[in-house]
Write a protein that holds these residues in place. Structure first.
Motif, mmCIF file in Angstrom:
data_model
loop_
_atom_site.group_PDB
_atom_site.id
_atom_site.type_symbol
_atom_site.label_atom_id
_atom_site.label_comp_id
_atom_site.label_asym_id
_atom_site.label_seq_id
_atom_site.Cartn_x
_atom_site.Cartn_y
_atom_site.Cartn_z
ATOM 1 N N LEU A 1 3.710 6.874 -9.542
ATOM 2 C CA LEU A 1 3.162 7.590 -8.347
ATOM 3 C C LEU A 1 1.675 7.860 -8.823
ATOM 4 N N TYR A 2 1.405 8.493 -10.212
ATOM 5 C CA TYR A 2 -0.007 8.765 -10.547
ATOM 6 C C TYR A 2 -0.838 7.491 -10.575
ATOM 7 N N LYS A 3 -0.165 6.376 -10.733
ATOM 8 C CA LYS A 3 -1.141 5.126 -10.814
ATOM 9 C C LYS A 3 -1.442 4.946 -9.447
ATOM 10 N N TYR A 4 -0.734 5.194 -8.463
ATOM 11 C CA TYR A 4 -1.280 4.878 -7.018
ATOM 12 C C TYR A 4 -2.230 6.133 -6.741
ATOM 13 N N LEU A 5 -1.978 7.264 -7.080
ATOM 14 C CA LEU A 5 -2.892 8.333 -6.596
ATOM 15 C C LEU A 5 -3.976 8.559 -7.278
ATOM 16 N N PHE A 6 -4.220 7.696 -8.706
ATOM 17 C CA PHE A 6 -5.469 7.900 -9.514
ATOM 18 C C PHE A 6 -6.519 6.643 -9.257
ATOM 19 N N SER A 7 -5.999 5.812 -8.097
ATOM 20 C CA SER A 7 -7.021 5.065 -7.636
ATOM 21 C C SER A 7 -8.354 5.347 -7.113
ATOM 22 N N GLU A 8 -9.273 5.090 -7.418
ATOM 23 C CA GLU A 8 -10.412 5.558 -6.983
ATOM 24 C C GLU A 8 -10.993 4.838 -5.390
ATOM 25 N N GLU A 9 -10.398 3.840 -5.212
ATOM 26 C CA GLU A 9 -10.726 3.261 -3.759
ATOM 27 C C GLU A 9 -9.503 3.536 -2.668
ATOM 28 N N GLU A 10 -8.204 3.254 -3.243
ATOM 29 C CA GLU A 10 -7.195 3.516 -2.433
ATOM 30 C C GLU A 10 -6.756 4.918 -2.268
ATOM 31 N N TYR A 11 -5.988 5.126 -1.405
ATOM 32 C CA TYR A 11 -5.185 6.504 -1.115
ATOM 33 C C TYR A 11 -6.547 7.936 -1.131
ATOM 34 N N GLN A 12 -7.352 7.629 0.015
ATOM 35 C CA GLN A 12 -8.410 8.560 -0.087
ATOM 36 C C GLN A 12 -8.057 9.411 1.172
ATOM 37 N N ASN A 13 -7.223 9.158 2.028
ATOM 38 C CA ASN A 13 -6.992 9.572 3.342
ATOM 39 C C ASN A 13 -5.791 10.296 3.369
ATOM 40 N N GLU A 14 -5.492 11.345 4.302
ATOM 41 C CA GLU A 14 -4.138 11.862 4.488
ATOM 42 C C GLU A 14 -3.019 10.939 4.815
ATOM 43 N N ALA A 15 -3.058 10.042 5.610
ATOM 44 C CA ALA A 15 -2.047 8.826 6.100
ATOM 45 C C ALA A 15 -1.584 8.197 4.695
ATOM 46 N N ASP A 16 -2.499 7.711 4.248
ATOM 47 C CA ASP A 16 -2.069 7.027 3.065
ATOM 48 C C ASP A 16 -1.620 7.815 1.923
ATOM 49 N N ILE A 17 -2.026 8.795 1.463
ATOM 50 C CA ILE A 17 -1.399 9.777 0.750
ATOM 51 C C ILE A 17 -0.117 10.290 1.323
ATOM 52 N N SER A 18 0.006 10.397 2.306
ATOM 53 C CA SER A 18 1.401 10.882 2.836
ATOM 54 C C SER A 18 2.391 9.796 2.594
ATOM 55 N N THR A 19 2.250 8.673 3.051
ATOM 56 C CA THR A 19 2.920 7.270 2.773
ATOM 57 C C THR A 19 3.376 7.076 1.814
ATOM 58 N N VAL A 20 2.566 7.308 0.553
ATOM 59 C CA VAL A 20 2.748 6.900 -0.697
ATOM 60 C C VAL A 20 3.642 7.915 -1.473
ATOM 61 N N ILE A 21 3.538 9.314 -1.065
ATOM 62 C CA ILE A 21 4.225 10.337 -1.610
ATOM 63 C C ILE A 21 5.744 10.352 -0.975
ATOM 64 N N GLU A 22 5.936 9.897 0.201
ATOM 65 C CA GLU A 22 7.170 9.744 0.821
ATOM 66 C C GLU A 22 7.951 8.742 0.291
ATOM 67 N N SER A 23 7.231 7.631 -0.369
ATOM 68 C CA SER A 23 8.065 6.384 -0.494
ATOM 69 C C SER A 23 8.733 6.883 -2.023
ATOM 70 N N PHE A 24 8.184 7.892 -2.630
ATOM 71 C CA PHE A 24 8.869 8.334 -3.947
ATOM 72 C C PHE A 24 9.848 9.451 -3.828
ATOM 73 N N VAL A 25 10.107 10.034 -2.380
ATOM 74 C CA VAL A 25 10.895 10.858 -2.212
ATOM 75 C C VAL A 25 12.196 10.347 -1.409
ATOM 76 N N LYS A 26 13.303 10.419 -2.499
ATOM 77 C CA LYS A 26 14.432 9.864 -2.020
ATOM 78 C C LYS A 26 15.229 10.441 -0.808
ATOM 79 N N LYS A 27 15.795 9.708 -0.060
ATOM 80 C CA LYS A 27 16.256 10.410 1.298
ATOM 81 C C LYS A 27 17.850 10.730 1.013
#
Length: 303
Positions: free
Chosen positions: A277-303
């Motif tokens: 996860l940190y490799k996604y969120l540490f990107s300086e170009e991607e994951y800068q808005n609420e929607a993208d951040i929410s999507t990537v974090i939810e992808s790590f939460v097991k249902k």
């Protein structure tokens, strides 16, 4: 007449108790916020004892490391104080800033996530009377995912201010890529404010937890990290980094808060598409808005 005297006495005691509690809380808040600022940090860890009946057992290497760290006050409300650690590494002329761990302090908090091994946290709701006057410390990973939590009272005595707690946690970063013979760190943490800064003192058990079996202590270790206060000007690069990136990390914290507010057991993927996860969120170009951040974090939460 006796009833009037008794009522007056009860009111007086109640007022005195309230004054004492308010004074204690102010001292607690000051101690927590005294951890903010610029620090020269020395990290020291050594394995003290091992209990494995195996002549081939290899203890972890002694670790001595140091760095410069800025501790930013990111939230300061009536019942919550949040501190973000930022590590300054590399060439002092061109430093690199690493968003490090975060510690949130919540007054008389009843909701905790206790680590249960293998990237799973058990939600626990504590009785209000059990946490009266206490502060919970919630420690988070570099990507603001959970790490460990516990609740205890701050102690102010003989000129000292300290907080002690025992809780379960994942393996530290210095270990989890090297060790697979245990899956829980039982942490005995003490954070003490000193005249020169503060100390993080640890006595930890390395525990193997398996379903249906008793926990097994593989080994024990000592950790002793000293934070020595230096002039804030030494940490300007970290302060500038936070000014540029804090808005994004506010969104990340808000998303995690929404996940935690579900008040149910939490299980997280270690990797998604072979990436942490940190490799996604540490990107300086991607994951800068609420929607993208929410999507990537939810992808790590097991249902």
């Amino acid at each position: 007449m006796k009833k009037t005297i008794l009522l007056t006495l009860c009111v007086t005691i109640s007022i005195m108790n309230t004054v004492v509690a308010q004074k204690q809380k102010k001292e607690d808040q000051k101690a927590i916020k005294d951890m903010c600022g610029c620090y020269e940090v020395n990290f020291n860890f050594t394995e003290t004892f091992n209990y494995v009946d195996d002549s081939t057992y290899v203890p972890s290497e002694v670790k001595h490391d140091k760095g410069l760290e800025w501790v930013e006050l990111v939230e300061d409300s009536k019942d919550k104080i949040a501190l973000q650690h930022l590590l300054i590494v590399g060439d002092p002329a061109h430093p690199h800033i690493v968003k490090h761990w975060r510690q949130d302090w919540e007054f008389e908090n009843t909701d905790l996530y206790m680590y249960n091994g293998d990237n799973e946290w058990t939600y626990v709701s504590l009785p209000k009377n059990e946490v009266k006057g206490q502060w919970s410390q919630k420690v988070f990973q570099v990507d603001d995912s959970p790490r460990y939590e516990g609740s205890s009272s701050w102690v102010h005595v003989d000129g000292k201010s300290y907080w002690e707690n025992t809780t379960t946690a994942p393996l530290p970063r210095r270990e989890y890529t090297k060790r697979s013979d245990y899956n829980i760190t039982l942490r005995r943490n003490r954070q003490e404010i000193t005249e020169t800064g503060w100390i993080h003192d640890q006595d930890n058990d390395k525990v193997l937890r398996e379903a249906g079996k008793e926990d097994v202590v593989i080994a024990q270790e000592k950790g002793y990290n000293t934070y020595t206060k230096v002039d804030d000007s030494k940490c300007v690069s970290a302060q500038d980094y936070w000014k540029k990136t804090s808005a994004k990390w506010t969104l990340v914290r808000s998303k995690w808060d929404a996940v935690f507010a579900r008040d149910k057991n939490l299980s997280l993927e270690d990797k998604v598409d072979n990436k942490q996860l940190y490799k996604y969120l540490f990107s300086e170009e991607e994951y800068q808005n609420e929607a993208d951040i929410s999507t990537v974090i939810e992808s790590f939460v097991k249902k």
